[in-house]
Design a protein around this motif. Sequence first.
Motif, PDB file in Angstrom:
ATOM      1  N   ASP A 162      79.739  38.484  29.509  1.00 38.23           N
ATOM      2  CA  ASP A 162      80.327  37.247  30.050  1.00 38.23           C
ATOM      3  C   ASP A 162      79.899  37.002  31.492  1.00 38.23           C
ATOM      4  O   ASP A 162      80.692  36.562  32.324  1.00 38.23           O
ATOM      5  N   TRP A 163      78.654  37.297  31.799  1.00 39.38           N
ATOM      6  CA  TRP A 163      78.098  37.112  33.147  1.00 39.38           C
ATOM      7  C   TRP A 163      77.156  35.922  33.127  1.00 39.38           C
ATOM      8  O   TRP A 163      76.263  35.846  32.276  1.00 39.38           O
ATOM      9  N   ASP A 164      77.347  34.996  34.035  1.00 42.03           N
ATOM     10  CA  ASP A 164      76.486  33.821  34.138  1.00 42.03           C
ATOM     11  C   ASP A 164      75.364  34.129  35.121  1.00 42.03           C
ATOM     12  O   ASP A 164      75.613  34.432  36.293  1.00 42.03           O
ATOM     13  N   PHE A 165      74.128  34.055  34.665  1.00 33.11           N
ATOM     14  CA  PHE A 165      72.988  34.430  35.511  1.00 33.11           C
ATOM     15  C   PHE A 165      72.635  33.387  36.555  1.00 33.11           C
ATOM     16  O   PHE A 165      71.838  33.647  37.456  1.00 33.11           O
ATOM     17  N   ARG A 166      73.188  32.227  36.505  1.00 30.70           N
ATOM     18  CA  ARG A 166      72.796  31.154  37.415  1.00 30.70           C
ATOM     19  C   ARG A 166      73.321  31.390  38.830  1.00 30.70           C
ATOM     20  O   ARG A 166      74.476  31.766  39.016  1.00 30.70           O
ATOM     21  N   GLY A 167      72.467  31.167  39.818  1.00 28.62           N
ATOM     22  CA  GLY A 167      72.870  31.239  41.214  1.00 28.62           C
ATOM     23  C   GLY A 167      73.248  32.627  41.686  1.00 28.62           C
ATOM     24  O   GLY A 167      74.017  32.764  42.638  1.00 28.62           O
ATOM     25  N   ARG A 168      72.672  33.667  41.102  1.00 31.04           N
ATOM     26  CA  ARG A 168      73.034  35.037  41.453  1.00 31.04           C
ATOM     27  C   ARG A 168      72.032  35.630  42.454  1.00 31.04           C
ATOM     28  O   ARG A 168      70.821  35.483  42.289  1.00 31.04           O
ATOM     29  N   ARG A 169      72.559  36.311  43.455  1.00 29.26           N
ATOM     30  CA  ARG A 169      71.726  36.948  44.462  1.00 29.26           C
ATOM     31  C   ARG A 169      71.324  38.350  44.014  1.00 29.26           C
ATOM     32  O   ARG A 169      72.108  39.068  43.390  1.00 29.26           O
ATOM     33  N   LEU A 170      70.121  38.731  44.370  1.00 31.83           N
ATOM     34  CA  LEU A 170      69.571  40.056  44.085  1.00 31.83           C
ATOM     35  C   LEU A 170      68.967  40.597  45.363  1.00 31.83           C
ATOM     36  O   LEU A 170      68.305  39.860  46.098  1.00 31.83           O
ATOM     37  N   ARG A 171      69.198  41.874  45.643  1.00 37.68           N
ATOM     38  CA  ARG A 171      68.522  42.474  46.779  1.00 37.68           C
ATOM     39  C   ARG A 171      68.258  43.947  46.517  1.00 37.68           C
ATOM     40  O   ARG A 171      68.987  44.608  45.767  1.00 37.68           O
ATOM     41  N   THR A 172      67.191  44.438  47.138  1.00 40.16           N
ATOM     42  CA  THR A 172      66.798  45.838  47.033  1.00 40.16           C
ATOM     43  C   THR A 172      66.860  46.463  48.413  1.00 40.16           C
ATOM     44  O   THR A 172      66.466  45.834  49.403  1.00 40.16           O
ATOM     45  N   LEU A 173      67.360  47.697  48.479  1.00 41.22           N
ATOM     46  CA  LEU A 173      67.454  48.430  49.740  1.00 41.22           C
ATOM     47  C   LEU A 173      66.730  49.758  49.604  1.00 41.22           C
ATOM     48  O   LEU A 173      66.813  50.417  48.554  1.00 41.22           O
ATOM     49  N   VAL A 174      66.010  50.150  50.643  1.00 40.11           N
ATOM     50  CA  VAL A 174      65.394  51.468  50.718  1.00 40.11           C
ATOM     51  C   VAL A 174      65.981  52.181  51.926  1.00 40.11           C
ATOM     52  O   VAL A 174      65.887  51.693  53.055  1.00 40.11           O
ATOM     53  N   ASN A 175      66.632  53.292  51.676  1.00 35.37           N
ATOM     54  CA  ASN A 175      67.300  54.066  52.735  1.00 35.37           C
ATOM     55  C   ASN A 175      68.238  53.192  53.560  1.00 35.37           C
ATOM     56  O   ASN A 175      68.330  53.305  54.779  1.00 35.37           O
ATOM     57  N   GLY A 176      68.934  52.266  52.856  1.00 35.84           N
ATOM     58  CA  GLY A 176      69.923  51.417  53.494  1.00 35.84           C
ATOM     59  C   GLY A 176      69.390  50.143  54.112  1.00 35.84           C
ATOM     60  O   GLY A 176      70.177  49.309  54.562  1.00 35.84           O
ATOM     61  N   GLU A 177      68.081  49.949  54.121  1.00 36.41           N
ATOM     62  CA  GLU A 177      67.485  48.750  54.725  1.00 36.41           C
ATOM     63  C   GLU A 177      67.086  47.763  53.633  1.00 36.41           C
ATOM     64  O   GLU A 177      66.422  48.136  52.651  1.00 36.41           O
ATOM     65  N   VAL A 178      67.482  46.503  53.792  1.00 36.99           N
ATOM     66  CA  VAL A 178      67.147  45.475  52.803  1.00 36.99           C
ATOM     67  C   VAL A 178      65.651  45.197  52.847  1.00 36.99           C
ATOM     68  O   VAL A 178      65.093  44.883  53.898  1.00 36.99           O
ATOM     69  N   VAL A 179      64.991  45.315  51.682  1.00 37.20           N
ATOM     70  CA  VAL A 179      63.543  45.114  51.603  1.00 37.20           C
ATOM     71  C   VAL A 179      63.166  43.997  50.636  1.00 37.20           C
ATOM     72  O   VAL A 179      62.028  43.511  50.653  1.00 37.20           O
ATOM     73  N   GLN A 180      64.075  43.599  49.781  1.00 33.98           N
ATOM     74  CA  GLN A 180      63.875  42.462  48.878  1.00 33.98           C
ATOM     75  C   GLN A 180      65.158  41.667  48.826  1.00 33.98           C
ATOM     76  O   GLN A 180      66.255  42.243  48.808  1.00 33.98           O
ATOM     77  N   GLU A 181      65.032  40.359  48.762  1.00 35.88           N
ATOM     78  CA  GLU A 181      66.212  39.505  48.605  1.00 35.88           C
ATOM     79  C   GLU A 181      65.783  38.216  47.925  1.00 35.88           C
ATOM     80  O   GLU A 181      64.781  37.604  48.312  1.00 35.88           O
ATOM     81  N   GLY A 182      66.514  37.831  46.901  1.00 36.03           N
ATOM     82  CA  GLY A 182      66.161  36.626  46.167  1.00 36.03           C
ATOM     83  C   GLY A 182      67.332  36.134  45.347  1.00 36.03           C
ATOM     84  O   GLY A 182      68.441  36.668  45.418  1.00 36.03           O
ATOM     85  N   SER A 183      67.058  35.111  44.542  1.00 39.65           N
ATOM     86  CA  SER A 183      68.090  34.486  43.722  1.00 39.65           C
ATOM     87  C   SER A 183      67.514  34.164  42.351  1.00 39.65           C
ATOM     88  O   SER A 183      66.309  33.891  42.209  1.00 39.65           O
ATOM     89  N   THR A 184      68.370  34.181  41.352  1.00 44.29           N
ATOM     90  CA  THR A 184      67.929  33.777  40.017  1.00 44.29           C
ATOM     91  C   THR A 184      67.511  32.320  39.985  1.00 44.29           C
ATOM     92  O   THR A 184      66.769  31.910  39.089  1.00 44.29           O
ATOM     93  N   ASP A 185      67.949  31.533  40.952  1.00 43.73           N
ATOM     94  CA  ASP A 185      67.572  30.126  40.982  1.00 43.73           C
ATOM     95  C   ASP A 185      66.103  29.917  41.325  1.00 43.73           C
ATOM     96  O   ASP A 185      65.570  28.819  41.144  1.00 43.73           O
ATOM     97  N   GLU A 186      65.424  30.956  41.845  1.00 47.07           N
ATOM     98  CA  GLU A 186      64.005  30.821  42.160  1.00 47.07           C
ATOM     99  C   GLU A 186      63.118  31.272  41.003  1.00 47.07           C
ATOM    100  O   GLU A 186      61.893  31.308  41.122  1.00 47.07           O
ATOM    101  N   MET A 187      63.728  31.610  39.866  1.00 49.42           N
ATOM    102  CA  MET A 187      62.937  31.978  38.695  1.00 49.42           C
ATOM    103  C   MET A 187      62.347  30.724  38.050  1.00 49.42           C
ATOM    104  O   MET A 187      63.042  29.715  37.870  1.00 49.42           O
ATOM    105  N   GLU A 188      61.083  30.797  37.711  1.00 47.56           N
ATOM    106  CA  GLU A 188      60.446  29.677  37.013  1.00 47.56           C
ATOM    107  C   GLU A 188      60.992  29.535  35.601  1.00 47.56           C
ATOM    108  O   GLU A 188      61.189  28.434  35.098  1.00 47.56           O
ATOM    109  N   TRP A 189      61.236  30.679  34.949  1.00 47.43           N
ATOM    110  CA  TRP A 189      61.750  30.685  33.578  1.00 47.43           C
ATOM    111  C   TRP A 189      63.040  31.488  33.547  1.00 47.43           C
ATOM    112  O   TRP A 189      63.069  32.654  33.954  1.00 47.43           O
TER     113      TRP A 189
END
Length: 281
Positions: A162-189
């Motif tokens: 029951d999770w809606d994928f629209r408008g969801r933030r995603l981020r990746t951290l390496v040793n506590g530092e944010v190295v990736q950040e994005g949103s499902t809204d930037e997906m082409e498909w």
Amino acid sequence: MPEYRRVLLDGSVVETERDGADLVAADGRRVRADAARHLPPVVPSKIIAVHLNHRSRVEEFGAVLPAAPTYFHKPTTSLNSHGGAVVRPEGCAWLNYEGEIAVVIGRTCRNIAPAAAGEYIAGYTVANDFGLHDFRDTDAGSMLRVKGSDTLCPLGPGLVTDWDFRGRRLRTLVNGEVVQEGSTDEMEWDMHYLVADIARTITLLPGDVLLSGTPAGSRPVRPGDVVEVEVAGLGRLTNHIVTGPAGIRTDVGAQPTASEEVRSTALGGDWEFRGVRPPRR
């Protein structure tokens, strides 16, 4: 939103449901989520991943998206879990993280419309589509060893329904530092499109996994690094990098390389797409 996790409890594989800070088995046993030994939340018959999908990743590479998504396969032996060690073999240097969202199929799916895809999805989990780019020169475009080597597909910590994928933030951290950040809204498909596209010719079975692509910022990590992927509403997947106890055998097969293609791809360069630029918008 209900969340289900597979864990080892008293030596057995147990399906649990999250209840606050605890995981509860059907027989009533409880274990603290932060103390549990996690397993991948699903047992797929196949793992299929899309190549470029996030616009930030496309722009990072200076690429042009194809008219439709393209895919590669990760063997089920690449599965890993929340808290698991990701192995960089001795002699390899270009192991990259890729924070992603995984779609989990809930019932047999074949030849469906995108509008109906949601009915066939059990839920979603966090993924890290690690790539061992040392083998990019030798896989002839299949990505088999690059993305399919053992331990390179962590999933977890749980399956959220029951999770809606629209408008969801995603981020990746390496040793506590944010190295990736994005949103499902930037997906082409979107997720439903990907499921319907694959299911045109490949039957998707309950538990099967589709990885939906990563935003810009994938870079190499080293033994000792801790990599975390966070997705709003799905939680945080945590893994650590270790060195394999043995190197790649030298008496058979192609060896790891550090060619221009390997280095450029691992560091976010444009080798693969050189001379091809996106059209003006």
